[in-house]
Scaffold this motif. Structure first.
Motif, mmCIF file in Angstrom:
data_model
loop_
_atom_site.group_PDB
_atom_site.id
_atom_site.type_symbol
_atom_site.label_atom_id
_atom_site.label_comp_id
_atom_site.label_asym_id
_atom_site.label_seq_id
_atom_site.Cartn_x
_atom_site.Cartn_y
_atom_site.Cartn_z
ATOM 1 N N UNK A 116 21.862 -13.735 -13.884
ATOM 2 C CA UNK A 116 21.548 -14.290 -15.205
ATOM 3 C C UNK A 116 22.540 -13.826 -16.263
ATOM 4 N N UNK A 117 22.882 -14.732 -17.157
ATOM 5 C CA UNK A 117 23.766 -14.436 -18.299
ATOM 6 C C UNK A 117 23.145 -15.062 -19.545
ATOM 7 N N UNK A 118 22.947 -14.254 -20.577
ATOM 8 C CA UNK A 118 22.394 -14.739 -21.846
ATOM 9 C C UNK A 118 23.477 -14.780 -22.902
ATOM 10 N N UNK A 119 23.614 -15.937 -23.558
ATOM 11 C CA UNK A 119 24.545 -16.072 -24.681
ATOM 12 C C UNK A 119 23.776 -16.525 -25.912
ATOM 13 N N UNK A 120 24.178 -16.016 -27.072
ATOM 14 C CA UNK A 120 23.422 -16.253 -28.304
ATOM 15 C C UNK A 120 24.371 -16.663 -29.414
ATOM 16 N N UNK A 138 25.111 -11.221 -22.371
ATOM 17 C CA UNK A 138 24.134 -10.168 -22.027
ATOM 18 C C UNK A 138 23.669 -10.390 -20.600
ATOM 19 N N UNK A 139 23.656 -9.321 -19.807
ATOM 20 C CA UNK A 139 23.220 -9.403 -18.409
ATOM 21 C C UNK A 139 22.040 -8.464 -18.172
ATOM 22 N N UNK A 140 21.277 -8.712 -17.120
ATOM 23 C CA UNK A 140 20.099 -7.871 -16.854
ATOM 24 C C UNK A 140 20.481 -6.417 -16.571
ATOM 25 N N UNK A 141 19.574 -5.542 -16.912
ATOM 26 C CA UNK A 141 19.779 -4.124 -16.615
ATOM 27 C C UNK A 141 19.604 -3.880 -15.117
ATOM 28 N N UNK A 142 20.054 -2.739 -14.660
ATOM 29 C CA UNK A 142 19.869 -2.377 -13.250
ATOM 30 C C UNK A 142 18.387 -2.327 -12.903
ATOM 31 N N UNK A 143 17.575 -1.866 -13.844
ATOM 32 C CA UNK A 143 16.133 -1.779 -13.595
ATOM 33 C C UNK A 143 15.527 -3.172 -13.414
ATOM 34 N N UNK A 144 15.952 -4.140 -14.237
ATOM 35 C CA UNK A 144 15.412 -5.494 -14.099
ATOM 36 C C UNK A 144 15.837 -6.119 -12.776
ATOM 37 N N UNK A 145 17.093 -5.938 -12.396
ATOM 38 C CA UNK A 145 17.568 -6.502 -11.134
ATOM 39 C C UNK A 145 16.820 -5.889 -9.956
ATOM 40 N N UNK A 146 16.537 -4.581 -10.041
ATOM 41 C CA UNK A 146 15.786 -3.916 -8.965
ATOM 42 C C UNK A 146 14.367 -4.475 -8.873
ATOM 43 N N UNK A 194 15.241 -11.544 -18.539
ATOM 44 C CA UNK A 194 15.813 -11.059 -19.800
ATOM 45 C C UNK A 194 14.844 -11.225 -20.974
ATOM 46 N N UNK A 195 13.577 -10.927 -20.736
ATOM 47 C CA UNK A 195 12.545 -11.211 -21.740
ATOM 48 C C UNK A 195 12.780 -10.467 -23.041
ATOM 49 N N UNK A 196 12.942 -9.165 -22.992
ATOM 50 C CA UNK A 196 13.125 -8.397 -24.230
ATOM 51 C C UNK A 196 14.412 -8.793 -24.940
ATOM 52 N N UNK A 197 15.445 -9.065 -24.167
ATOM 53 C CA UNK A 197 16.718 -9.480 -24.754
ATOM 54 C C UNK A 197 16.586 -10.828 -25.465
ATOM 55 N N UNK A 198 15.804 -11.740 -24.886
ATOM 56 C CA UNK A 198 15.569 -13.047 -25.511
ATOM 57 C C UNK A 198 14.808 -12.881 -26.826
ATOM 58 N N UNK A 199 13.775 -12.062 -26.808
ATOM 59 C CA UNK A 199 12.977 -11.853 -28.022
ATOM 60 C C UNK A 199 13.810 -11.219 -29.132
ATOM 61 N N UNK A 200 14.677 -10.289 -28.759
ATOM 62 C CA UNK A 200 15.584 -9.686 -29.737
ATOM 63 C C UNK A 200 16.548 -10.719 -30.291
ATOM 64 N N UNK A 201 17.067 -11.560 -29.399
ATOM 65 C CA UNK A 201 18.028 -12.580 -29.819
ATOM 66 C C UNK A 201 17.401 -13.592 -30.778
ATOM 67 N N UNK A 202 16.174 -14.005 -30.502
ATOM 68 C CA UNK A 202 15.525 -15.026 -31.323
ATOM 69 C C UNK A 202 14.981 -14.480 -32.640
ATOM 70 N N UNK A 203 14.789 -13.167 -32.719
ATOM 71 C CA UNK A 203 14.238 -12.552 -33.938
ATOM 72 C C UNK A 203 12.976 -13.293 -34.399
ATOM 73 N N UNK A 204 11.992 -13.340 -33.524
ATOM 74 C CA UNK A 204 10.790 -14.144 -33.778
ATOM 75 C C UNK A 204 10.040 -13.668 -35.021
ATOM 76 N N UNK A 205 9.864 -14.583 -35.979
ATOM 77 C CA UNK A 205 9.096 -14.313 -37.188
ATOM 78 C C UNK A 205 7.694 -14.866 -37.027
#
Length: 312
Positions: A303-307, A287-295, A12-23
């Motif tokens: 994996x489950x991401x909570x923010x 948030x859960x992984x996309x079908x593409x990531x699971x493939x 969930x790399x992109x989802x994590x980066x979006x969640x953290x809003x890295x400055x």
């Protein structure tokens, strides 16, 4: 040849980066470094004033951190359990200043893939299962002395294994004949004890999870890590947690909801504004992984991401 760190795919790399809003000038904590996939992506978004603290108790994680990031002045690695998160952030002088905390729970792919670490039932190795091999007793040591009651409790509570009593009795009988010291040996004994097999699921799956959680005291460590996050996050700072099974996710969800709800007071009290003790607001649904990531990475499927975001 690619290194283990290069082959490792952070979930969930992109989802994590979006969640953290890295400055660029932010302060961030990767509380479960693993092999540094998430840390690398955070560092790529930080400017020269940004800082990243990474924690991990695994000596191989420390080695990976030193090889990859030791020359980066923005990066600090501390070999420690994430249960010590608040204490270590305090030592850095960052209490109340952290802009984002990431926790990627459970065992990492490199740990699973190394037979010598003893995490996996799919390949034979010494029955260890410790995140930090220098601390505590191994799975083999625990199984050598645990009572039937203790084994049943661990398998039921931490593995949700319905045949815990049958497995425990079979293991106690087997250890009278020979010590249980190998992963393949344990997996075979568990399979023998099962009255039937589930489709597409190894019979040792839940038991291995339970024993690993017990040996490493992972749920108490998670509780301690979560409890420290409100004090170390700055207002608007984000907490992002990736879980891989229901026991972890339930704890994360309950913690975030409790901190977002605040104290429950009688309805007749004339309280205005936010409820006392309210420290977080929840950001979206799980948030859960996309079908593409699971493939591309089948291990990401659970994996489950909570923010959540720290309130002022």
């Amino acid at each position: 040849m690619a290194t283990v760190a290069q082959l490792h795919r952070p979930v969930l790399l992109e989802e994590v980066l979006t969640a953290l809003q890295v400055r660029q000038d932010g302060i961030y904590v990767d509380a479960t470094f693993g092999r540094g996939g998430h840390s690398r992506a955070i560092l790529e978004r930080l400017g020269s004033e940004g800082r990243l603290l990474a924690l991990d108790q695994d000596p191989e994680a420390q080695q990976a951190a030193e090889q990859r990031f030791s020359a980066d002045p923005r990066f600090v690695f501390v070999r420690a359990s994430f249960s010590q998160l608040a204490e270590i952030v305090t030592e850095q002088g960052w209490l109340g200043r952290v802009d984002g905390v990431l926790m990627d729970l459970g065992v990492s792919s490199p740990q699973l893939d190394c037979a010598e670490r003893g995490f996996s039932f799919s390949q034979d190795g010494p029955l260890d299962m410790r995140m930090n091999p220098a601390v505590g007793e191994s799975a083999a040591q625990w199984l050598a002395t645990a009572s039937e009651k203790d084994i049943v409790t661990v398998l039921k509570d931490l593995g949700e294994e319905r045949f815990a009593k049958r497995i425990a009795r079979h293991l106690l009988a087997a250890r009278q004949e020979a010590p249980i010291t190998r992963t393949a040996q344990l997996a075979a004994l568990i399979a023998e004890a099962m009255p039937y097999r589930e489709l597409h699921k190894h019979p040792a799956t839940r038991s291995f999870q339970a024993i690993r959680l017990h040996v490493n005291q992972e749920l108490p460590a998670l509780d301690a890590a979560l409890a420290g996050t409100p004090s170390l996050l700055a207002p608007g700072g984000r907490l992002a947690v990736i879980s891989f099974h229901s026991l972890e996710d339930r704890r994360v969800k309950q913690f975030m909801r409790r901190e977002a709800r605040g104290q429950t007071l009688p309805r007749h009290l004339p309280i205005r504004g936010e409820a006392p003790g309210k420290q977080f607001r929840l950001l979206g649904k799980a948030i859960r992984p996309s079908e593409a990531e699971v493939a591309a990475n089948p291990r990401s499927r659970s994996a489950v991401l909570r923010v959540a975001e720290r309130l002022s």
